[in-house]
Design a protein around this motif. Structure first.
Motif, PDB file in Angstrom:
ATOM      1  N   TRP A  91       0.821  -1.213   0.000  1.00 57.65           N
ATOM      2  CA  TRP A  91       0.000   0.000   0.000  1.00 57.65           C
ATOM      3  C   TRP A  91       0.860   1.270   0.000  1.00 57.65           C
ATOM      4  O   TRP A  91       0.599   2.207  -0.760  1.00 57.65           O
ATOM      5  CB  TRP A  91      -0.923  -0.029   1.203  1.00 57.65           C
ATOM      6  N   MET A  92       1.901   1.270   0.816  1.00 60.97           N
ATOM      7  CA  MET A  92       2.712   2.470   0.973  1.00 60.97           C
ATOM      8  C   MET A  92       3.837   2.581  -0.056  1.00 60.97           C
ATOM      9  O   MET A  92       4.176   3.684  -0.484  1.00 60.97           O
ATOM     10  CB  MET A  92       3.304   2.513   2.380  1.00 60.97           C
ATOM     11  N   GLN A  93       4.410   1.446  -0.459  1.00 65.34           N
ATOM     12  CA  GLN A  93       5.588   1.489  -1.331  1.00 65.34           C
ATOM     13  C   GLN A  93       5.262   1.308  -2.810  1.00 65.34           C
ATOM     14  O   GLN A  93       5.952   1.860  -3.673  1.00 65.34           O
ATOM     15  CB  GLN A  93       6.590   0.406  -0.910  1.00 65.34           C
ATOM     16  N   GLU A  94       4.217   0.531  -3.105  1.00 60.48           N
ATOM     17  CA  GLU A  94       3.891   0.256  -4.501  1.00 60.48           C
ATOM     18  C   GLU A  94       2.839   1.219  -5.055  1.00 60.48           C
ATOM     19  O   GLU A  94       2.954   1.696  -6.178  1.00 60.48           O
ATOM     20  CB  GLU A  94       3.377  -1.192  -4.645  1.00 60.48           C
ATOM     21  N   ILE A  95       1.814   1.496  -4.274  1.00 62.70           N
ATOM     22  CA  ILE A  95       0.698   2.314  -4.749  1.00 62.70           C
ATOM     23  C   ILE A  95       1.031   3.802  -4.609  1.00 62.70           C
ATOM     24  O   ILE A  95       1.373   4.278  -3.529  1.00 62.70           O
ATOM     25  CB  ILE A  95      -0.598   2.001  -3.967  1.00 62.70           C
ATOM     26  N   HIS A  96       0.904   4.536  -5.714  1.00 63.57           N
ATOM     27  CA  HIS A  96       1.196   5.979  -5.711  1.00 63.57           C
ATOM     28  C   HIS A  96       0.257   6.712  -4.745  1.00 63.57           C
ATOM     29  O   HIS A  96      -0.900   6.344  -4.573  1.00 63.57           O
ATOM     30  CB  HIS A  96       1.013   6.528  -7.126  1.00 63.57           C
ATOM     31  N   THR A  97       0.782   7.765  -4.115  1.00 64.79           N
ATOM     32  CA  THR A  97       0.007   8.522  -3.114  1.00 64.79           C
ATOM     33  C   THR A  97      -1.358   8.951  -3.641  1.00 64.79           C
ATOM     34  O   THR A  97      -2.389   8.743  -2.978  1.00 64.79           O
ATOM     35  CB  THR A  97       0.788   9.774  -2.677  1.00 64.79           C
ATOM     36  N   LYS A  98      -1.409   9.560  -4.805  1.00 66.08           N
ATOM     37  CA  LYS A  98      -2.678  10.016  -5.364  1.00 66.08           C
ATOM     38  C   LYS A  98      -3.606   8.840  -5.655  1.00 66.08           C
ATOM     39  O   LYS A  98      -4.829   8.945  -5.511  1.00 66.08           O
ATOM     40  CB  LYS A  98      -2.428  10.823  -6.637  1.00 66.08           C
ATOM     41  N   ASN A  99      -3.019   7.715  -6.036  1.00 66.39           N
ATOM     42  CA  ASN A  99      -3.819   6.525  -6.310  1.00 66.39           C
ATOM     43  C   ASN A  99      -4.437   5.983  -5.019  1.00 66.39           C
ATOM     44  O   ASN A  99      -5.589   5.531  -5.017  1.00 66.39           O
ATOM     45  CB  ASN A  99      -2.953   5.454  -6.981  1.00 66.39           C
ATOM     46  N   ARG A 100      -3.697   6.043  -3.931  1.00 62.78           N
ATOM     47  CA  ARG A 100      -4.245   5.606  -2.639  1.00 62.78           C
ATOM     48  C   ARG A 100      -5.465   6.447  -2.278  1.00 62.78           C
ATOM     49  O   ARG A 100      -6.489   5.924  -1.800  1.00 62.78           O
ATOM     50  CB  ARG A 100      -3.174   5.712  -1.538  1.00 62.78           C
ATOM     51  N   ASN A 101      -5.376   7.749  -2.515  1.00 60.57           N
ATOM     52  CA  ASN A 101      -6.512   8.636  -2.220  1.00 60.57           C
ATOM     53  C   ASN A 101      -7.722   8.306  -3.086  1.00 60.57           C
ATOM     54  O   ASN A 101      -8.855   8.316  -2.614  1.00 60.57           O
ATOM     55  CB  ASN A 101      -6.101  10.100  -2.440  1.00 60.57           C
ATOM     56  N   VAL A 102      -7.458   7.986  -4.356  1.00 64.58           N
ATOM     57  CA  VAL A 102      -8.539   7.635  -5.281  1.00 64.58           C
ATOM     58  C   VAL A 102      -9.220   6.333  -4.845  1.00 64.58           C
ATOM     59  O   VAL A 102     -10.448   6.229  -4.870  1.00 64.58           O
ATOM     60  CB  VAL A 102      -7.980   7.495  -6.721  1.00 64.58           C
ATOM     61  N   ILE A 103      -8.430   5.370  -4.443  1.00 62.07           N
ATOM     62  CA  ILE A 103      -8.970   4.079  -4.004  1.00 62.07           C
ATOM     63  C   ILE A 103      -9.829   4.255  -2.752  1.00 62.07           C
ATOM     64  O   ILE A 103     -10.945   3.712  -2.659  1.00 62.07           O
ATOM     65  CB  ILE A 103      -7.817   3.082  -3.740  1.00 62.07           C
ATOM     66  N   LYS A 104      -9.324   5.033  -1.787  1.00 62.59           N
ATOM     67  CA  LYS A 104     -10.092   5.278  -0.558  1.00 62.59           C
ATOM     68  C   LYS A 104     -11.375   6.042  -0.853  1.00 62.59           C
ATOM     69  O   LYS A 104     -12.434   5.764  -0.260  1.00 62.59           O
ATOM     70  CB  LYS A 104      -9.224   6.044   0.456  1.00 62.59           C
ATOM     71  N   LYS A 105     -11.307   6.973  -1.779  1.00 62.24           N
ATOM     72  CA  LYS A 105     -12.493   7.745  -2.154  1.00 62.24           C
ATOM     73  C   LYS A 105     -13.548   6.845  -2.789  1.00 62.24           C
ATOM     74  O   LYS A 105     -14.749   6.976  -2.514  1.00 62.24           O
ATOM     75  CB  LYS A 105     -12.095   8.852  -3.131  1.00 62.24           C
ATOM     76  N   GLY A 106     -13.094   5.906  -3.622  1.00 65.03           N
ATOM     77  CA  GLY A 106     -14.022   4.972  -4.259  1.00 65.03           C
ATOM     78  C   GLY A 106     -14.747   4.119  -3.240  1.00 65.03           C
ATOM     79  O   GLY A 106     -15.964   3.895  -3.341  1.00 65.03           O
ATOM     80  N   GLU A 107     -13.998   3.659  -2.240  1.00 67.10           N
ATOM     81  CA  GLU A 107     -14.620   2.832  -1.195  1.00 67.10           C
ATOM     82  C   GLU A 107     -15.644   3.645  -0.401  1.00 67.10           C
ATOM     83  O   GLU A 107     -16.741   3.159  -0.100  1.00 67.10           O
ATOM     84  CB  GLU A 107     -13.538   2.279  -0.269  1.00 67.10           C
ATOM     85  N   LYS A 108     -15.294   4.891  -0.079  1.00 71.19           N
ATOM     86  CA  LYS A 108     -16.222   5.752   0.667  1.00 71.19           C
ATOM     87  C   LYS A 108     -17.474   6.081  -0.149  1.00 71.19           C
ATOM     88  O   LYS A 108     -18.537   6.339   0.413  1.00 71.19           O
ATOM     89  CB  LYS A 108     -15.511   7.045   1.078  1.00 71.19           C
TER      90      LYS A 108
END
Length: 342
Positions: free
Chosen positions: A147-164
């Motif tokens: 999650w922290m090393q492979e997934i880009h920061t902006k992508n992590r935000n997009v994924i969390k937004k999708g779940e919400k």
């Protein structure tokens, strides 16, 4: 050394180490792409404990009263794989294959190499073309590290937004959502103006499900509606993002990002060490699909193509005749090795 062209090779493939093979090299996978004129076979070279397997689709056709053949590897990735071999064996085995295919009246052959296995490095015959970069995610890390090393920061935000936003993920082992997937996949190909090569008949999916149990459909739902889905398959430590489709009306929710992250977690649970996402629709570094995949990992691999011509004069004659008879296709397929198939 012994060389044979065989119709069954899974038993030999099973003697290879997990790091030496992948699902693309299974009989069952290659057979998915058989046609009325193309048959799944494998060139096998053996010398004691050393073995080379090279599966491909062999095509038979007639030209000026002669029965000829050509070949190409199946959709996705292929080429030669080796078990307990050294560089000398690899070179000799490839030369033996060329001699054998010449003897059997093969005209040409087209190879799509496997980026993760880097088997293009053992391709000592023919012409090698560096086509494009592909992306793969390291699943051997701990979940938080991925999650922290492979997934880009902006992508992590997009994924969390999708779940919400209410996206949910379903691991569909029985392919219950197959009709919805096919509809989304075909619509996606239509949007991309994809060639016929990228479309598959119902029978293909039915055979895929029956023949390749190490697969599942990753499905994203929004308000009980399928908005994104993809077929994932794997063998040993290698997993693959095979086919994918999404609902354009739901793209603002980024369902594909959410789906891939959830698939990462599922494949890690199944013991997969690396998830190969593939490359872009072109070789350009700013290709939109490649950029999307790059947000999931910084690890890239080289995808290469191989072109073999076994009889230069005959190949030239066949192509010249085809171009004369198909002037409307000559420009479109001018860079295709097996242009005369079309």
């Amino acid at each position: 050394m012994i060389i044979k062209i065989v119709e069954h090779w899974d038993k030999v493939l099973d003697t290879f180490l997990p790091t030496e093979r992948d699902i693309y090299f299974r009989e069952e996978y290659v057979r998915l792409y058989e046609t009325d004129t193309e048959k799944a076979v494998c060139c096998m070279v053996n010398d004691g404990d050393q073995t080379m397997l090279f599966p491909f689709l062999s095509r038979t056709f007639d030209y000026q009263g002669h029965t000829l053949h050509d070949f190409e590897t199946a959709y996705g990735y292929g080429g030669p794989i080796w078990h307990q071999t050294d560089e000398k064996f690899k070179s000799v085995a490839m030369l033996m294959m060329v001699d054998e295919l010449k003897r059997q009246n093969y005209v040409a052959g087209f190879v799509r190499f496997h980026p993760l296995l880097t088997n293009y490095k053992g391709f000592s015959v023919g012409r090698l073309i560096e086509d494009r970069k592909t992306v793969a995610i390291d699943l051997s890390l701990e979940e938080n590290e991925i999650w922290m090393q492979e997934i880009h920061t902006k992508n992590r935000n997009v994924i969390k937004k999708g779940e919400k936003s209410g996206l949910t993920f379903v691991v569909d082992n029985e392919f219950k959502y197959l009709p919805e997937f096919i509809q989304l996949y075909d619509a996606t190909m239509d949007k991309l103006d994809a060639a016929d090569f990228y479309y598959f008949k119902q029978q293909y999916y039915e055979e895929f499900i029956k023949s390749l149990p190490n697969s599942f459909l990753g499905v994203v739902l929004y308000e009980d509606r399928v908005v994104s889905a993809a077929i994932f398959m794997y063998e040993g430590g290698y997993g693959h993002y095979h086919l994918s489709g999404s609902d354009v009306s739901a793209l603002k929710l980024s369902p594909n990002n959410y789906m891939l992250w959830q698939a990462v977690l599922e494949l890690k649970r199944r013991g997969v060490n690396i998830l190969h996402l593939g490359g872009g629709t072109t070789s350009a570094e700013d290709d939109s699909l490649f950029c999307f995949k790059s947000r999931f990992s910084k690890h890239t691999y080289q995808f290469c193509l191989g072109k073999l011509i076994f009889n230069e004069r005959l190949y030239h004659d066949i192509c010249s005749d085809w171009e004369a008879k198909n002037p409307n296709k000559a420009e479109q397929y001018k860079h295709f090795l097996l242009k005369y198939k079309y």
